[in-house]
Design an enzyme around this catalytic site. Structure first.
Site, short mmCIF file in Angstrom:
data_model
loop_
_atom_site.label_atom_id
_atom_site.label_comp_id
_atom_site.label_asym_id
_atom_site.label_seq_id
_atom_site.Cartn_x
_atom_site.Cartn_y
_atom_site.Cartn_z
CG HIS A 1 -2.08 -0.97 1.18
ND1 HIS A 1 -3.15 -0.90 1.87
CD2 HIS A 1 -2.40 -2.03 0.20
CE1 HIS A 1 -3.97 -1.69 1.32
NE2 HIS A 1 -3.72 -2.56 0.49
CG ASP B 1 -4.35 -6.71 -0.67
OD1 ASP B 1 -4.76 -6.99 -1.84
OD2 ASP B 1 -3.96 -7.48 0.31
#
Length: 268
Positions: free
Chosen positions: A95, A150
């Protein structure tokens, strides 16, 4: 190991990074496991994104995968052994890298082949442009292993394909091909597999030779547009155009247009 401690130049590194004439390359490099993402790979990805973000000579970033696939998703063997800590470490690094790709001035181009699944699809969706080889197979995959998604997939998919289609891709977990990805707007171009590397380089070179300040502002305008109302976007466009008009590159572009020659942009 910290992201900035990783040797991204090593031939056997799980994630490789190098720059060649303004083109930065981020390559997933675990071909024996179809580039499945484990913690060292995720840390390498973050380190590579940091390197590209900090390097003012980078004009375009190309993300690719070594071997028979782009990225087949997360490394389930590693997560099976120690699920929660492994997932948190892997996701934090991935991320962090994806956020940098969105923030950096350089356009990001994903070059896709083989399997593009799970977090691999997230990396592809995080890029500004994507080119895929014929025969590439896509699958969000998370529902097939009992988890949610995700790597920006839940943010990017509905923006690219619409809410209803995003729900179908996410909730059913079906595989779709490159032609469908093109139809949905997940990729920009589909090329013969034998031509993928050449066509990727051609597109990357075109971006690298473009006006970097204008490309950076265009990228930011488009990425920020969904968070603004019309008047806010009009104001941002006016400010951005004025800033570009004050640059040497704008003068060069206008002169090249009238002189009927290719422009030579220097990023000033």
């Amino acid at each position: 190991m910290q992201a900035n401690d990783i040797d991204l130049g090593a031939a056997d590194a799980p994630l490789r990074y190098w720059r060649d004439d303004g083109i930065a390359h981020i390559r997933f490099n675990r071909p024996t496991v179809l580039n499945a993402i484990d913690i060292p790979t995720a840390n390498g990805f973050l380190a590579a994104c940091q390197a590209a973000w900090q390097d003012k000579d980078v004009r375009v970033v190309v993300i690719s995968g070594e071997g028979r696939a782009f990225i087949a998703g997360g490394d389930l063997a590693a997560m099976r052994a120690d699920p929660l800590p492994t997932a948190r470490a892997l996701i934090d690094a991935m991320h962090g890298g994806i956020a940098l790709l969105a923030q950096m001035n350089a356009p990001v181009l994903a070059s896709l082949h083989g399997a593009v699944a799970g977090g691999g699809l997230g990396v592809a969706l995080a890029a500004d442009l994507a080119i895929a080889a014929e025969g590439t197979r896509f699958n969000l995959a998370y529902v097939n292993i009992g988890t949610s998604s995700d790597c920006c997939t839940s943010w990017a998919l509905p923006r690219l394909v619409g809410m209803r289609k995003a729900m179908e891709i996410a909730l059913l977990g079906d595989t779709f091909d490159a032609a469908e990805a093109l139809r949905l707007g997940i990729v920009n171009r589909v090329v013969p597999a034998a031509s993928l590397q050449e066509e990727t380089q051609r597109l990357a070179r075109r971006l690298a030779d473009g006006p970097p300040l204008a490309l950076a502002r265009l990228k930011r305008l488009i990425r920020d547009s969904l968070g603004r109302d019309l008047q806010g976007q009009l104001d941002a466009e006016a400010e951005s155009f004025a800033a570009c008009a004050a640059t040497r590159d704008f003068g060069e572009g206008v002169n090249a247009f009238f002189e009927k020659r290719p422009a030579r942009y220097v990023g000033e």
